[in-house]
Design an enzyme around this catalytic site. Sequence first.
Site, PDB file in Angstrom:
ATOM      1  CG  HIS A   1       0.111  -0.305 -10.597  1.00  0.00           C
ATOM      2  ND1 HIS A   1      -0.308   0.233  -9.404  1.00  0.00           N
ATOM      3  CD2 HIS A   1      -0.986  -0.348 -11.382  1.00  0.00           C
ATOM      4  CE1 HIS A   1      -1.591   0.506  -9.464  1.00  0.00           C
ATOM      5  NE2 HIS A   1      -2.030   0.150 -10.664  1.00  0.00           N
TER       6      HIS A   1
ATOM      7  CG  ASP B   1      -4.259  -1.489 -13.922  1.00  0.00           C
ATOM      8  OD1 ASP B   1      -5.413  -1.116 -14.194  1.00  0.00           O
ATOM      9  OD2 ASP B   1      -3.628  -1.098 -12.921  1.00  0.00           O
TER      10      ASP B   1
ATOM     11  CG  HIS C   1      -8.721   2.449 -15.519  1.00  0.00           C
ATOM     12  ND1 HIS C   1      -7.403   2.639 -15.840  1.00  0.00           N
ATOM     13  CD2 HIS C   1      -8.736   1.439 -14.617  1.00  0.00           C
ATOM     14  CE1 HIS C   1      -6.659   1.786 -15.145  1.00  0.00           C
ATOM     15  NE2 HIS C   1      -7.441   1.030 -14.406  1.00  0.00           N
TER      16      HIS C   1
ATOM     17  CG  ASP D   1      -9.430  -1.544 -13.084  1.00  0.00           C
ATOM     18  OD1 ASP D   1      -8.402  -1.938 -13.671  1.00  0.00           O
ATOM     19  OD2 ASP D   1      -9.428  -0.588 -12.284  1.00  0.00           O
TER      20      ASP D   1
ATOM     21  CD  GLU E   1      -8.447   3.005 -11.084  1.00  0.00           C
ATOM     22  OE1 GLU E   1      -8.713   2.532  -9.970  1.00  0.00           O
ATOM     23  OE2 GLU E   1      -7.320   2.898 -11.580  1.00  0.00           O
ATOM     24  CD  GLU E   2      -4.066   2.719 -12.289  1.00  0.00           C
ATOM     25  OE1 GLU E   2      -3.990   2.793 -11.051  1.00  0.00           O
ATOM     26  OE2 GLU E   2      -4.150   1.645 -12.902  1.00  0.00           O
TER      27      GLU E   2
END
Length: 474
Positions: free
Chosen positions: A432, A298, A286, A360, A332-333
């Site tokens: 994140h 990420d 992503h 991912d 995606e998130e």
Amino acid sequence: MPLSTKTEVMSTLLLAAGLTVAAHAAETPALTKSDLAAATTLRSTTESSGEAYAVLESLTTEVGARLAGSAGDRAAVAWAERELKRLGLANVRTQEVMVPQWVRGEIEARVTAPFPQALAAAALGGSVGTAETGIEAEVVQFTSLEDLKKATREQVAGRIVFVNKRLERAKDGRGYGVAVPVRLEGASVASNLGAQAIVIRSMSTSQWRLPHTGTVSYAVGVPRIPAVAVSNPDADQLERMFARNRPVRLQLRVTARELPMTKSANVIGEIVGGEKPQEVVVLGAHLDSWDLGTGAIDDGAGVAIVSAAVAQIQKSGLKPKRTIRVVLFANEEFGLSGGSAYGKQTPEELANHVVAMEADFGGARVYSLGSQVAPEHLPAVREIARALAPLGVEFDDRNKSGGGADISPLRRQGVPVFALNQDGTLYFDYHHTANDTLDKVDPKALAQSTAAYAVTAWLAAQAEGGFGRLAPPQ
Ligand SMILES: [Zn+2]
């Protein structure tokens, strides 16, 4: 017959059955000697190439954070189109996708009693804000989502809920699946009980004072309350205050807000198959990231791995039978917008998707190949796994891999999936957070992962008979 004899007969039968399968596989391997020889060369050239790291360095430096719907997201789409062309892929194109747009704003989180002090906190993605002046209330602590679900309205109403659930470290990242429902569902459970806001311990394995963001999933029809995460050390601090059996009070001010849906795009490029161009092997990752770091692990790493893997096949001069396609998914998130859009294809198009795989899980080494294919095609996956063994990759023959979030719409419609499982021991230290930056990625590990994807993609494009179809999920 006596038990021992029965067991003997059974094991003889099982052995015979095993030999039959082995003999059958030996007679009709899915891969030719020349495909496997090409895989050996591809493996070593990719493992010694710095291409994936160069792609990741470019994305994280020239674009940086790319939250869905943001200016960074638009820059990432333009970057990806340029980059896939630069890497020599064909048919580079975008597929428009509508994505939510959320603005983080500012946050202030302060303990006002019993020991006034500031906390390191971040709004969860999608969180609503507080009133402009903020809120101040007593805090009620729970150790898990289950614990919160058992609470009474009297315990919770008018208060701020604190869920103090720790994420456990594991190589395969299984602790995340256990803990993450707190982040997803906690706000609505707390709101149903009349809470003013929810504060959670970060979904994190690190002891840095950096809160982890990630989506909150508000239930339909339940009032939306502000949802924030505090870092692990700050959650420890709150825990110690509660241990003193004195009322803990918090002040929260969050200016997060939602804007109208906006446009983003999946970015797609491929090597067109020489013999069966309509049949497709998909490699996904992503393109979006959270806003706090630069999205290096990420999922910049995944973008780099799949793009460079396919570029290496191209550069090696190999001519795959099937089309090998890179799909860099939008958003995606914030709810899988790109994966869902890509999954909306005709039954004929879906039937031509031979297998899909997704990167991912950061930039660490791949340690096993798992799959979910039609069981009669598992021997073909075993042949691919053998070609990966020199990279230190084991074969996970359980055939139960999920494959990843963005390709889940494909899997649910019968497309087989592979899972190149990466070592996730450190993944939840960074993901994140503001600490998700390029320096956390080991170029050697990234090259090993890229080699594993390149070999797997190449051999999947060559495998005689494909991997069948999956039964619809129950
Ligand atoms: Zn991700």
